[in-house]
Design a protein around this motif. Structure first.
Motif, PDB file in Angstrom:
ATOM      1  N   ALA A  25       0.774  -0.900  -0.420  1.00 61.28           N
ATOM      2  CA  ALA A  25       0.121   0.301   0.007  1.00 61.28           C
ATOM      3  C   ALA A  25       0.604   1.154  -0.072  1.00 61.28           C
ATOM      4  O   ALA A  25       0.693   2.406  -0.757  1.00 61.28           O
ATOM      5  CB  ALA A  25      -0.813   0.330   1.319  1.00 61.28           C
ATOM      6  N   MET A  39      -7.393  -0.652  -4.645  1.00 62.56           N
ATOM      7  CA  MET A  39      -6.985  -1.766  -3.759  1.00 62.56           C
ATOM      8  C   MET A  39      -6.778  -2.828  -4.623  1.00 62.56           C
ATOM      9  O   MET A  39      -5.969  -3.561  -4.686  1.00 62.56           O
ATOM     10  CB  MET A  39      -8.870  -2.540  -2.803  1.00 62.56           C
ATOM     11  N   LYS A  50      -7.900  -9.279  -3.083  1.00 62.06           N
ATOM     12  CA  LYS A  50      -8.770  -8.265  -2.553  1.00 62.06           C
ATOM     13  C   LYS A  50      -9.744  -8.012  -1.338  1.00 62.06           C
ATOM     14  O   LYS A  50      -9.494  -7.752  -0.688  1.00 62.06           O
ATOM     15  CB  LYS A  50      -9.828  -6.814  -3.832  1.00 62.06           C
ATOM     16  N   TYR A  54      -9.184  -6.076   2.849  1.00 59.55           N
ATOM     17  CA  TYR A  54     -10.404  -5.397   2.893  1.00 59.55           C
ATOM     18  C   TYR A  54     -10.952  -6.518   4.572  1.00 59.55           C
ATOM     19  O   TYR A  54     -11.153  -5.335   5.586  1.00 59.55           O
ATOM     20  CB  TYR A  54     -11.799  -5.355   2.611  1.00 59.55           C
ATOM     21  N   LYS A  60     -10.205   1.347   2.598  1.00 60.56           N
ATOM     22  CA  LYS A  60      -9.027   2.054   1.739  1.00 60.56           C
ATOM     23  C   LYS A  60      -9.155   2.969   2.528  1.00 60.56           C
ATOM     24  O   LYS A  60      -7.363   3.341   2.865  1.00 60.56           O
ATOM     25  CB  LYS A  60      -9.069   2.960   0.898  1.00 60.56           C
TER      26      LYS A  60
END
Length: 225
Positions: A25, A39, A50, A54, A60
Motif C-alpha cells: 500500500a 485496492m 482484494k 478489506y 481504503k
C-alpha cells in the motif's frame, strides 16, 4: 515454484500479512497518490485477494491511515535512535538531522505518503502528520534547550558550538518548529530527482541552524569532526 500438490501451504501470521499488505500500500500510495491508488493494485502487489485486504484493514481510508501511522513512527524512531545522549548538543542535532534525511531518502514512498499525500487530502490524514510533526518538534525543542543550557566552548573543528546565552522557552519552541519545517521542506526538495544526497542535505541545514546565515556569509562552516 508453486506449492506442492496435496500439501497445505503454511499459514502466514496475521501481523506479518498485514505488514506485507501495508508495504504494498505504501508503494502504491506513494507512487500513484491516495485517490488514484486502487485496492486491486494493492492486493495484486501484496499477492493476496482484494477481499482479504478489506478483511484485515476494512477500507481504503483505514489502510491509508495505518500506512501514515506506520511511516510516521518509523521516521521518528529513526531520528531518536540516532542520537546518543552523551554527545555534545551540536553533535546530537547533527545525528538527528542526518538520520532524518537518510531515512527519507531511503524510503521515498513512505516519505511521499507523509509529505505529499497525507497533507493534501484533509482530515483525518493531515491530523496524523501533524501528530508526527509535534512529536519531532518536541524532541528538537529538548535538543535546542539542552544546547542553550550547555554553554560550552566550541568543540574542535566546529564553529559556534555551545555559545552561552539564555533563550526563552517560546524562542526555543519557535526555533524547533522552524527547524522541523525546514527539514521537511529540504527533504522534499532534496529527494526530488536525487538533487542532494542525504548527508549533504543534513550539512546544509546544520550549517544554517548552528552556524547561522551571518556565519555562512563570512565563510564559516560547521564540521562533524
Amino acid at each position: 515454484m508453486g506449492a506442492v500438490k496435496g500439501v497445505k501451504a503454511k499459514r502466514m501470521p496475521r501481523a506479518v500479512r498485514e505488514q506485507q499488505m501495508m508495504d504494498a500500500a505504501v508503494h502504491i500510495f506513494g507512487r500513484r497518490g491516495y485517490r488514484a491508488a486502487s485496492m486491486d493494485e494493492i492486493a495484486e502487489l501484496a499477492g493476496v485477494s482484494k477481499p482479504l485486504v478489506y478483511l484485515y484493514l476494512n477500507s481504503k481510508e483505514e489502510l491509508f491511515t495505518a500506512c501514515i501511522r506506520r511511516e510516521a513512527a518509523r521516521l521518528t524512531e529513526a531520528v531518536k535512535a540516532a542520537i546518543e545522549p552523551g554527545l555534545a548538543a551540536d553533535r546530537q542535532l547533527w545525528a538527528g538531522l542526518e538520520a532524518f534525511f537518510r531515512h527519507t531518502a531511503e524510503n521515498p514512498d513512505g516519505w511521499s505518503v507523509l509529505h505529499r499525500q497525507a497533507r493534501t487530502h484533509g482530515e483525518p490524514f493531515a491530523a496524523e502528520v501533524t501528530a508526527m510533526r509535534e512529536e519531532l518538534s518536541a524532541f528538537v525543542t529538548f535538543l535546542i534547550g539542552a544546547a542553550a543550557r550547555e554553554g560550552t566552548p566550541p568543540a574542535p573543528g566546529t564553529v559556534g558550538a555551545g555559545r552561552s546565552g539564555e533563550l526563552a522557552d517560546r524562542d526555543i519552541e519557535g526555533l524547533a518548529q522552524a527547524l522541523v519545517g525546514a527539514a521537511e521542506s529540504l527533504a522534499g526538495w532534496a529527494n526530488e530527482s536525487d538533487k542532494l544526497p542525504a548527508k549533504d542535505a543534513a550539512a546544509t541545514l546544520m550549517n544554517f541552524a548552528w552556524t547561522g546565515l551571518g556565519g555562512l556569509m563570512r565563510g564559516e562552516r560547521w564540521s562533524p569532526r
